[in-house]
Enzyme design. Structure first.
Site, PDB file in Angstrom:
ATOM      1  N   THR A 155       2.651 -10.109   1.135  1.00  0.00           N
ATOM      2  CA  THR A 155       1.498  -9.216   1.412  1.00  0.00           C
ATOM      3  C   THR A 155       1.205  -8.241   0.385  1.00  0.00           C
ATOM      4  OG1 THR A 155       2.642  -7.721   2.912  1.00  0.00           O
ATOM      5  CG2 THR A 155       1.507  -9.647   3.732  1.00  0.00           C
TER       6      THR A 155
ATOM      7  N   SER B  38       6.992  -4.634   5.148  1.00  0.00           N
ATOM      8  CA  SER B  38       6.936  -5.449   6.390  1.00  0.00           C
ATOM      9  C   SER B  38       5.276  -5.859   6.354  1.00  0.00           C
ATOM     10  CB  SER B  38       6.913  -4.740   7.850  1.00  0.00           C
ATOM     11  OG  SER B  38       6.538  -5.332   8.885  1.00  0.00           O
TER      12      SER B  38
ATOM     13  N   ASP C 108      13.222 -11.116  -1.005  1.00  0.00           N
ATOM     14  CA  ASP C 108      12.925 -11.015   0.372  1.00  0.00           C
ATOM     15  C   ASP C 108      14.047 -10.333   0.980  1.00  0.00           C
ATOM     16  OD1 ASP C 108      12.421 -11.394   3.108  1.00  0.00           O
ATOM     17  OD2 ASP C 108      11.715 -13.355   2.696  1.00  0.00           O
ATOM     18  N   VAL C 109      13.775  -9.276   1.413  1.00  0.00           N
ATOM     19  CA  VAL C 109      15.057  -8.488   2.145  1.00  0.00           C
ATOM     20  C   VAL C 109      15.566  -8.883   3.420  1.00  0.00           C
ATOM     21  CG1 VAL C 109      14.336  -6.415   1.076  1.00  0.00           C
ATOM     22  CG2 VAL C 109      13.408  -6.682   3.418  1.00  0.00           C
TER      23      VAL C 109
ATOM     24  N   ARG D  86      -7.827  -4.926   8.326  1.00  0.00           N
ATOM     25  CA  ARG D  86      -7.639  -3.600   8.964  1.00  0.00           C
ATOM     26  C   ARG D  86      -8.926  -2.717   8.597  1.00  0.00           C
ATOM     27  NH1 ARG D  86      -1.872  -1.156   6.816  1.00  0.00           N
ATOM     28  NH2 ARG D  86      -2.480  -2.662   5.134  1.00  0.00           N
TER      29      ARG D  86
ATOM     30  N   PHE E  32       0.853  -1.296   0.116  1.00  0.00           N
ATOM     31  CA  PHE E  32       0.192  -0.289  -0.046  1.00  0.00           C
ATOM     32  C   PHE E  32       0.918   1.142  -0.133  1.00  0.00           C
ATOM     33  CE2 PHE E  32      -2.247   2.706   3.390  1.00  0.00           C
ATOM     34  CZ  PHE E  32      -2.939   3.434   2.330  1.00  0.00           C
TER      35      PHE E  32
ATOM     36  N   TYR F 216       5.410  -7.719  15.842  1.00  0.00           N
ATOM     37  CA  TYR F 216       5.520  -6.287  15.006  1.00  0.00           C
ATOM     38  C   TYR F 216       6.375  -5.277  15.617  1.00  0.00           C
ATOM     39  CZ  TYR F 216       3.850  -2.687  11.675  1.00  0.00           C
ATOM     40  OH  TYR F 216       3.794  -1.607  10.925  1.00  0.00           O
TER      41      TYR F 216
ATOM     42  N   TYR G  16      23.518   2.473  13.889  1.00  0.00           N
ATOM     43  CA  TYR G  16      24.192   2.597  12.725  1.00  0.00           C
ATOM     44  C   TYR G  16      24.566   4.173  12.289  1.00  0.00           C
ATOM     45  CZ  TYR G  16      24.886  -1.915  10.386  1.00  0.00           C
ATOM     46  OH  TYR G  16      25.303  -3.142  10.036  1.00  0.00           O
TER      47      TYR G  16
HETATM   48  N1  UDP Z   1     -11.469  -3.236  14.426  1.00  0.00           N
HETATM   49  C1  UDP Z   1     -12.820  -3.395  14.483  1.00  0.00           C
HETATM   50  N2  UDP Z   1     -13.484  -4.083  13.418  1.00  0.00           N
HETATM   51  C2  UDP Z   1     -12.728  -4.667  12.312  1.00  0.00           C
HETATM   52  C3  UDP Z   1     -11.275  -4.547  12.374  1.00  0.00           C
HETATM   53  C4  UDP Z   1     -10.852  -3.494  13.427  1.00  0.00           C
HETATM   54  O1  UDP Z   1     -13.620  -2.617  15.202  1.00  0.00           O
HETATM   55  O2  UDP Z   1     -13.571  -5.252  11.528  1.00  0.00           O
HETATM   56  C5  UDP Z   1     -10.792  -2.197  15.311  1.00  0.00           C
HETATM   57  C6  UDP Z   1      -9.480  -2.977  15.803  1.00  0.00           C
HETATM   58  O3  UDP Z   1     -10.109  -3.775  17.169  1.00  0.00           O
HETATM   59  C7  UDP Z   1      -8.915  -1.623  16.314  1.00  0.00           C
HETATM   60  C8  UDP Z   1      -9.158  -0.606  15.136  1.00  0.00           C
HETATM   61  O4  UDP Z   1     -10.447  -0.927  14.739  1.00  0.00           O
HETATM   62  O5  UDP Z   1      -9.322  -1.298  17.648  1.00  0.00           O
HETATM   63  C9  UDP Z   1      -8.035  -0.335  14.104  1.00  0.00           C
HETATM   64  O6  UDP Z   1      -7.836  -1.541  13.731  1.00  0.00           O
HETATM   65  P1  UDP Z   1      -6.580  -1.835  12.422  1.00  0.00           P
HETATM   66  O7  UDP Z   1      -6.585  -3.366  12.358  1.00  0.00           O
HETATM   67  O8  UDP Z   1      -7.181  -1.219  11.498  1.00  0.00           O
HETATM   68  O9  UDP Z   1      -5.455  -1.272  13.047  1.00  0.00           O
HETATM   69  P2  UDP Z   1      -4.468  -1.302  14.545  1.00  0.00           P
HETATM   70  O10 UDP Z   1      -4.437   0.430  14.683  1.00  0.00           O
HETATM   71  O11 UDP Z   1      -5.367  -1.931  15.617  1.00  0.00           O
HETATM   72  O12 UDP Z   1      -3.331  -1.720  14.120  1.00  0.00           O
END
Ligand code: UDP
Length: 323
Positions: free
Chosen positions: A36, A76, A57-58, A187, A12, A146, A160
């Site tokens: 990904t 990542s 793959d780095v 997400r 992305f 992560y 570095y």
């Molecule tokens: N979330 C949600 N429903 C979904 C996907 C995510 O309520 O279907 C919530 C998730 O629990 C988090 C927020 O949305 O609190 C953002 O999630 P995301 O995975 O986008 O990124 P994060 O900031 O958590 O890494």
């Protein structure tokens, strides 16, 4: 002509960076292992004379022939679902991958910018998060692979810089959205928009009282661009401080898409941060940067992108082979 290596180039953010640096008349070497990432994000660049793609793959030794002026390390996995599926690869790309790229930068005399994350703050006890906050991370939780990889990444990058005088830059990226997000990566932005477009109810995790602050991709890319060409070596938050609860965000998406879907509640994932909002005073001061795109217009652009996908893509669930 300046030459830049962009890792995670088919992802992305990586793909938008490729577009920007091609536009700025750089020679772009785009690297990705396509675990990904997706080539469709950069296929429009394949015919460009200043663009080449390298499938690599780095986490393994990285070789680039010829001169290199800049490296942007954006490879990542970046969604909680991905970390659960490929935790060891996530750890390796942030640690071994970063080490390889720092070695390459040293060899070539290149400046390197690494993509760090608001996840280094974990489930923050300080709000909004300033760069001076050390964070609250569960090392062995589901996000630990992560978060700790990114914390190590910052650490080795600074080492570095101090030991070898390498020119380094560290961007702490907060939640970013826009065209080319992976529809099924779990997400929240693609999840809600995908659900609305398929006529499904929107799944809010927990009570939806957790907050996030969403930055539009064009703003983010501008921030990264300015940071790369600044002379600042310490971490800089790049994100949009406009904070919203996930519950209210779901309502915004329902309104935007004009569906009559409901919100349904699912269990909150383990260690899901309760609050997240960047303090961007440092970026304002050092980069003279702040986000310009409001959520309404940004989400509309993002919706238009997801609407342009085929029915097949919209309904396809994630069947990636992560082995
Ligand atoms: N979330 C949600 N429903 C979904 C996907 C995510 O309520 O279907 C919530 C998730 O629990 C988090 C927020 O949305 O609190 C953002 O999630 P995301 O995975 O986008 O990124 P994060 O900031 O958590 O890494």
């Amino acid at each position: 002509m300046k030459r830049i290596l962009i890792t995670g180039a088919a992802g992305f953010l990586g793909s938008h960076l490729c577009d920007r640096f091609i536009k700025e008349n750089f020679y772009v070497i785009a690297m990705d292992n396509l675990i990904t990432g997706d080539l469709k994000n950069i296929e429009h660049l394949f015919k460009h004379k200043n663009f080449e793609f390298c499938h690599h793959d780095v986490s393994k030794f990285v070789h680039v022939s010829g001169d290199l002026d800049y490296i942007l390390h954006f490879a990542s996995p970046a969604s909680p679902i991905d970390y659960l599926k490929i935790p060891i690869r996530t750890l390796k790309v942030g640690s071994l991958g970063t080490h390889n790229l720092l070695g390459l930068a040293k060899e070539k005399g290149a400046r390197i910018l690494i993509a760090s994350t608001s996840e280094v703050y974990g489930d923050p006890l300080v709000h909004p998060q300033t760069e001076d906050y050390y964070g609250n991370v569960n090392t062995i939780g589901p996000r630990g692979v992560y978060d700790e990889a990114k914390r190590f990444q910052e650490s080795i990058t600074m080492a570095y810089h101090t030991c070898h005088g390498l020119q380094t830059r560290i961007a702490r990226i907060f939640n970013t959205y826009g065209p080319r997000m992976r529809l099924n990566d779990g997400r929240v932005v693609p999840a809600f928009i995908g659900q609305a477009l398929r006529g499904e109810d929107l799944t809010v995790f927990g009570e939806g009282l957790q907050t996030r602050s969403f930055c539009y991709v064009d703003d983010l890319i501008e921030g990264i661009y300015r940071l790369l060409f600044s002379d600042y070596v310490y971490p800089v938050n790049i994100g949009n401080p406009d904070e919203i609860t996930i519950k209210d965000f779901a309502e915004e998406i329902i309104k935007l898409t004009g569906t009559d879907q409901k919100v349904i509640y699912k269990p909150l994932p383990v260690n899901d941060p309760l609050q997240r909002q960047p303090d961007i005073s440092r970026a304002r001061e050092i980069l003279d940067w702040e986000p310009k795109m409001g959520r309404e217009e940004g989400m509309k652009n993002t919706l238009d992108y997801f609407k342009s996908l085929s029915e097949e893509e919209l309904y396809k669930s994630e069947h990636r082979d992560f082995s």
